[in-house]
Design a protein around this motif. Structure first.
Motif, PDB file in Angstrom:
ATOM      1  N   THR A  82       0.849  -1.180   0.000  1.00  0.00           N
ATOM      2  CA  THR A  82       0.000   0.000   0.000  1.00  0.00           C
ATOM      3  C   THR A  82       0.892   1.240   0.000  1.00  0.00           C
ATOM      4  OG1 THR A  82      -0.076   0.015   2.417  1.00  0.00           O
ATOM      5  CG2 THR A  82      -1.819  -1.201   1.270  1.00  0.00           C
ATOM      6  N   GLY A  83       0.263   2.395  -0.136  1.00  0.00           N
ATOM      7  CA  GLY A  83       1.038   3.636  -0.173  1.00  0.00           C
ATOM      8  C   GLY A  83       1.520   4.107   1.179  1.00  0.00           C
ATOM      9  N   ASP A  84       1.035   3.480   2.259  1.00  0.00           N
ATOM     10  CA  ASP A  84       1.475   3.874   3.602  1.00  0.00           C
ATOM     11  C   ASP A  84       2.225   2.744   4.299  1.00  0.00           C
ATOM     12  OD1 ASP A  84      -0.660   2.173   3.982  1.00  0.00           O
ATOM     13  OD2 ASP A  84      -1.669   3.425   5.475  1.00  0.00           O
ATOM     14  N   ALA A  85       2.732   1.781   3.536  1.00  0.00           N
ATOM     15  CA  ALA A  85       3.469   0.652   4.106  1.00  0.00           C
ATOM     16  C   ALA A  85       4.839   1.092   4.601  1.00  0.00           C
ATOM     17  CB  ALA A  85       3.619  -0.457   3.069  1.00  0.00           C
ATOM     18  N   ASN A  86       5.365   0.345   5.552  1.00  0.00           N
ATOM     19  CA  ASN A  86       6.704   0.631   6.081  1.00  0.00           C
ATOM     20  C   ASN A  86       7.783   0.017   5.209  1.00  0.00           C
ATOM     21  OD1 ASN A  86       5.641   0.402   9.544  1.00  0.00           O
ATOM     22  ND2 ASN A  86       5.806   2.192   8.249  1.00  0.00           N
ATOM     23  N   LEU A  87       8.994   0.542   5.359  1.00  0.00           N
ATOM     24  CA  LEU A  87      10.144   0.089   4.592  1.00  0.00           C
ATOM     25  C   LEU A  87      10.374  -1.413   4.791  1.00  0.00           C
ATOM     26  CD1 LEU A  87      12.623   0.957   2.851  1.00  0.00           C
ATOM     27  CD2 LEU A  87      13.878   1.217   5.001  1.00  0.00           C
ATOM     28  N   ILE A  88      10.526  -2.149   3.679  1.00  0.00           N
ATOM     29  CA  ILE A  88      10.707  -3.603   3.764  1.00  0.00           C
ATOM     30  C   ILE A  88      12.155  -4.032   3.547  1.00  0.00           C
ATOM     31  CG2 ILE A  88       8.320  -4.123   3.131  1.00  0.00           C
ATOM     32  CD1 ILE A  88       9.326  -4.713   0.288  1.00  0.00           C
ATOM     33  N   ILE A  89      13.060  -3.081   3.361  1.00  0.00           N
ATOM     34  CA  ILE A  89      14.498  -3.376   3.324  1.00  0.00           C
ATOM     35  C   ILE A  89      15.090  -2.896   4.644  1.00  0.00           C
ATOM     36  CG2 ILE A  89      16.691  -2.997   2.155  1.00  0.00           C
ATOM     37  CD1 ILE A  89      15.177  -2.371  -0.385  1.00  0.00           C
ATOM     38  N   LYS A  90      15.773  -3.761   5.350  1.00  0.00           N
ATOM     39  CA  LYS A  90      16.330  -3.400   6.649  1.00  0.00           C
ATOM     40  C   LYS A  90      17.376  -2.307   6.482  1.00  0.00           C
ATOM     41  CE  LYS A  90      18.663  -5.324  10.698  1.00  0.00           C
ATOM     42  NZ  LYS A  90      19.267  -6.547  11.298  1.00  0.00           N
ATOM     43  N   PRO A  91      17.230  -1.183   7.193  1.00  0.00           N
ATOM     44  CA  PRO A  91      18.229  -0.111   7.098  1.00  0.00           C
ATOM     45  C   PRO A  91      19.632  -0.635   7.389  1.00  0.00           C
ATOM     46  CG  PRO A  91      16.298   0.673   8.272  1.00  0.00           C
ATOM     47  CD  PRO A  91      16.102  -0.812   8.077  1.00  0.00           C
ATOM     48  N   GLY A  92      20.576  -0.213   6.569  1.00  0.00           N
ATOM     49  CA  GLY A  92      21.953  -0.615   6.741  1.00  0.00           C
ATOM     50  C   GLY A  92      22.328  -1.922   6.089  1.00  0.00           C
ATOM     51  N   SER A  93      21.348  -2.602   5.491  1.00  0.00           N
ATOM     52  CA  SER A  93      21.656  -3.874   4.848  1.00  0.00           C
ATOM     53  C   SER A  93      22.295  -3.642   3.480  1.00  0.00           C
ATOM     54  CB  SER A  93      20.391  -4.727   4.708  1.00  0.00           C
ATOM     55  OG  SER A  93      19.408  -4.061   3.936  1.00  0.00           O
ATOM     56  N   THR A  94      22.878  -4.702   2.956  1.00  0.00           N
ATOM     57  CA  THR A  94      23.539  -4.605   1.660  1.00  0.00           C
ATOM     58  C   THR A  94      22.516  -4.500   0.542  1.00  0.00           C
ATOM     59  OG1 THR A  94      25.465  -5.847   2.401  1.00  0.00           O
ATOM     60  CG2 THR A  94      25.047  -5.807   0.045  1.00  0.00           C
ATOM     61  N   THR A  95      22.672  -3.484  -0.279  1.00  0.00           N
ATOM     62  CA  THR A  95      21.827  -3.293  -1.456  1.00  0.00           C
ATOM     63  C   THR A  95      22.712  -2.914  -2.635  1.00  0.00           C
ATOM     64  OG1 THR A  95      21.493  -0.911  -1.110  1.00  0.00           O
ATOM     65  CG2 THR A  95      19.936  -2.415  -0.001  1.00  0.00           C
ATOM     66  N   LEU A  96      22.124  -2.900  -3.802  1.00  0.00           N
ATOM     67  CA  LEU A  96      22.856  -2.441  -4.979  1.00  0.00           C
ATOM     68  C   LEU A  96      23.403  -1.036  -4.750  1.00  0.00           C
ATOM     69  CD1 LEU A  96      23.722  -2.621  -7.949  1.00  0.00           C
ATOM     70  CD2 LEU A  96      21.387  -1.937  -8.578  1.00  0.00           C
ATOM     71  N   ALA A  97      22.576  -0.177  -4.144  1.00  0.00           N
ATOM     72  CA  ALA A  97      23.010   1.202  -3.893  1.00  0.00           C
ATOM     73  C   ALA A  97      24.148   1.261  -2.882  1.00  0.00           C
ATOM     74  CB  ALA A  97      21.825   2.034  -3.414  1.00  0.00           C
ATOM     75  N   SER A  98      24.057   0.475  -1.803  1.00  0.00           N
ATOM     76  CA  SER A  98      25.114   0.525  -0.788  1.00  0.00           C
ATOM     77  C   SER A  98      26.423  -0.049  -1.322  1.00  0.00           C
ATOM     78  CB  SER A  98      24.676  -0.221   0.476  1.00  0.00           C
ATOM     79  OG  SER A  98      24.645  -1.617   0.283  1.00  0.00           O
ATOM     80  N   ILE A  99      26.325  -1.059  -2.169  1.00  0.00           N
ATOM     81  CA  ILE A  99      27.522  -1.622  -2.790  1.00  0.00           C
ATOM     82  C   ILE A  99      28.252  -0.547  -3.588  1.00  0.00           C
ATOM     83  CG2 ILE A  99      28.297  -3.203  -4.608  1.00  0.00           C
ATOM     84  CD1 ILE A  99      26.038  -5.103  -3.632  1.00  0.00           C
ATOM     85  N   LEU A 100      27.504   0.182  -4.389  1.00  0.00           N
ATOM     86  CA  LEU A 100      28.130   1.209  -5.219  1.00  0.00           C
ATOM     87  C   LEU A 100      28.567   2.412  -4.392  1.00  0.00           C
ATOM     88  CD1 LEU A 100      25.796   0.897  -8.325  1.00  0.00           C
ATOM     89  CD2 LEU A 100      28.159   0.114  -8.083  1.00  0.00           C
ATOM     90  N   SER A 101      27.830   2.715  -3.343  1.00  0.00           N
ATOM     91  CA  SER A 101      28.241   3.797  -2.450  1.00  0.00           C
ATOM     92  C   SER A 101      29.585   3.483  -1.808  1.00  0.00           C
ATOM     93  CB  SER A 101      27.178   4.013  -1.367  1.00  0.00           C
ATOM     94  OG  SER A 101      27.563   5.044  -0.481  1.00  0.00           O
ATOM     95  N   HIS A 102      29.770   2.240  -1.367  1.00  0.00           N
ATOM     96  CA  HIS A 102      31.043   1.845  -0.761  1.00  0.00           C
ATOM     97  C   HIS A 102      32.185   1.861  -1.783  1.00  0.00           C
ATOM     98  CE1 HIS A 102      30.183   0.702   3.416  1.00  0.00           C
ATOM     99  NE2 HIS A 102      28.969   0.428   2.989  1.00  0.00           N
ATOM    100  N   ALA A 103      31.847   1.763  -3.053  1.00  0.00           N
ATOM    101  CA  ALA A 103      32.876   1.815  -4.095  1.00  0.00           C
ATOM    102  C   ALA A 103      33.234   3.250  -4.464  1.00  0.00           C
ATOM    103  CB  ALA A 103      32.399   1.070  -5.335  1.00  0.00           C
ATOM    104  N   GLY A 104      32.584   4.223  -3.818  1.00  0.00           N
ATOM    105  CA  GLY A 104      32.899   5.619  -4.083  1.00  0.00           C
ATOM    106  C   GLY A 104      31.920   6.331  -4.983  1.00  0.00           C
ATOM    107  N   TYR A 105      30.800   5.685  -5.309  1.00  0.00           N
ATOM    108  CA  TYR A 105      29.801   6.294  -6.176  1.00  0.00           C
ATOM    109  C   TYR A 105      28.915   7.260  -5.403  1.00  0.00           C
ATOM    110  CZ  TYR A 105      30.591   3.083 -10.123  1.00  0.00           C
ATOM    111  OH  TYR A 105      31.116   2.401 -11.176  1.00  0.00           O
TER     112      TYR A 105
END
Length: 530
Positions: A127-150
């Motif tokens: 729904t449009g008011d659902a809570n985040l389903i990815i645990k904060p701080g977990s490994t994601t595509l974005a966090s992988i690239l962020s750690h690479a300096g992106y």
């Protein structure tokens, strides 16, 4: 006392050679804490300086409900998508590219986390008011690239939940994309047909007036704004009961909201705004490799094209917003060209699931479809696990590295985390991205060998690919019963090499293969890996 070196991230670590040197010295007690930090920084600096080539920029464009047959470079005749054709002509066009699921939330979750959505409860359409389903701080595509300096950013549709507990739309909304690896966000919380119809820029609702607070409910009506049920005469198009909540811009949506008048989005102005925010991100990322996740909203319902595209195709509003989507892609490609970024930028174009025509609104999508085949030659559509539900447009361009052409390799969006970890020289801790595989070689066109197997999730059934063989089995209907279970009853078996349209069920003719694939699928569903 000797100091022990630990990676700064529990998931992502330094290159192996650097880790080995530091850990060895640390165990011997030869490093003070300060010396350890200095050596680490020096090693990282040396490693980056000695890298043979600069890291490529990455732009991942994800359409919403676009079928493989909706794109002219994949055979569409009823409309033309020149910018997607241009992208394909300069890159690699995959004929067997997939989303992991036939619906949006599960496939987007899998693409970012590298984990099949059915492994976790509550990963269905949100729904449009659902809570985040990815645990904060977990490994994601974005966090992988962020750690690479992106520098990492998302523009467009999110639909993976926000906040924790009841969301207060009138203050900072967290956690969200900024807590799972993104440095910047300009998003719509869920879908075009769900309230609240606002943008989040950073962690706040854009253009919200403190004198007109927002309230949202998916259980009961709030406020006195007209709804599709109470005022059907106000609607630009008819809607089914599910889509007959609060009216915004002449269209009734799923759910109810009040307030936030100054913050409401304009459907017809949205494409220009999405382009502007994407170009702004490119400008703000000068001097640093960037990852832009551009999550388009087309051709999802409600389909309300801007004036420049309205009436431009024989397919009605659905065809018109596909032209709009193609225009957005062209604007982004032009922005890369004009800034001299195209040659070292990987551009990926795909879709979150297969197509759908009638999806809650009377927009003539069925009546005007004619002979157009949105899923191409494949059976199925959005919501179902036949090939048409998950086989989607999948184009990868990197002028410096990828030779243009066509690939039949079986590839999936779920593999992006491990693939881009490999590209950027990173390791992922065991347990993270459990279903993601390193598919760098096929994505670069170095081989036509992709995945051997793939699980495809529909709403009511599971699909399973083993090479060219395809299994369809009913899905456990109990959402709280743990991993889905399968049985031989009502199973379907297809040989896609001879029957790409999944018309001939071979389950009774080849029972040994059927049983073997059922057992293999159930092992994966029970926690096994592919």
């Amino acid at each position: 006392m000797p100091q022990t070196f630990h990676c700064a991230s529990p998931k992502l670590c330094l290159p192996g050679s650097i880790r080995t040197r530091i850990k060895s010295l640390s165990r011997l007690g030869q490093l003070s804490c300060l010396a350890l930090v200095l050596l680490t920084l020096l090693a990282l600096s040396s490693w980056k300086a000695n890298a043979a080539e600069p890291l490529p920029n990455i732009v991942l464009i994800n359409a919403d409900d676009l079928g493989l047959g909706d794109v002219s470079c994949y055979g569409a005749k009823a409309l033309s998508t020149p910018n997607l054709d241009r992208l394909a002509a300069g890159g690699l066009r995959f004929t067997d590219g997939h989303a992991s699921a036939a619906t949006c939330t599960p496939s987007r979750y899998s693409m970012l986390t590298g984990e099949y959505a059915w492994r976790q409860r509550g990963r269905e359409i949100l729904t449009g008011d659902a809570n985040l389903i990815i645990k904060p701080g977990s490994t994601t595509l974005a966090s992988i690239l962020s750690h690479a300096g992106y520098r990492t950013g998302i523009v467009g549709k999110w639909h993976l939940g926000l906040g924790k507990g009841k969301i207060d739309w009138n203050t900072n909304i967290s956690p969200g994309p900024l807590d799972v690896g993104f440095d910047s966000q300009f998003i719509i919380p869920a879908t075009l047909d769900r309230v609240p119809c606002v943008f989040l820029e950073g962690s706040k609702v854009r253009n919200l007036s403190v004198d007109d607070p927002i309230e949202v409910s998916y259980s009961h009506r709030v406020g006195d704004l007209p709804t599709g049920k109470s005022h059907p005469e106000m609607l630009l198009m008819t809607a089914d009961d599910q889509h007959s909540g609060t009216i915004v811009n002449g269209v009734s949506r799923i759910g109810f909201m009040k307030g936030g008048k100054s913050a409401l989005w304009s459907d017809v102005d949205m494409p220009d705004l999405i382009v502007q925010k994407s170009v702004d991100f490119l400008e703000e990322s000068k001097g640093k490799p960037f990852f832009l996740y551009l999550a388009l909203v087309e051709p999802h319902v409600p389909r309300i094209p801007s004036a420049r595209f309205a009436g431009k195709t024989p397919l009605g509003p659905r065809g018109d917003v596909i032209l709009q989507l193609d225009w957005i892609v062209g604007q982004v490609l032009d922005a890369l060209d004009n800034r001299g970024l195209a040659s070292n930028t990987i551009v990926i174009f795909t879709s979150d699931n297969g197509p759908v025509l009638n999806d809650g609104y009377g927009d003539q999508a069925v009546a005007k479809n004619g002979t157009h085949t949105p899923a191409g030659p494949y059976k199925g559509r959005k919501y179902v696990a036949y090939e048409g539900g998950t086989r989607v447009p999948f184009i990868v361009r990197w002028p410096e590295k990828i030779k243009p052409g066509v690939s039949d390799a079986l590839v999936c969006q779920i593999d992006f985390p491990r693939t881009f970890a490999q590209l950027t020289g990173q390791s992922i801790e065991s347990g993270a991205a459990p279903d993601s595989q390193n598919m760098l070689a096929p994505l670069l066109g170095e081989t036509q060998q992709g995945r051997k197997t793939l699980v495809e999730e529909g709403v009511s059934e599971m699909g399973f690919r083993d090479g060219s063989w395809k299994l369809i089995v009913p899905k456990n209907p109990k959402k709280d019963a743990g991993a889905p279970t399968v049985s031989v009853n009502n199973s379907q078996l297809f040989n896609l090499a001879e029957d790409e349209g999944e018309k001939i069920n071979l389950a009774q003719k080849d029972p040994q293969r059927l049983e073997a694939m059922l057992a293999q699928l159930q092992r994966i569903l029970n926690g096994g890996t592919e």
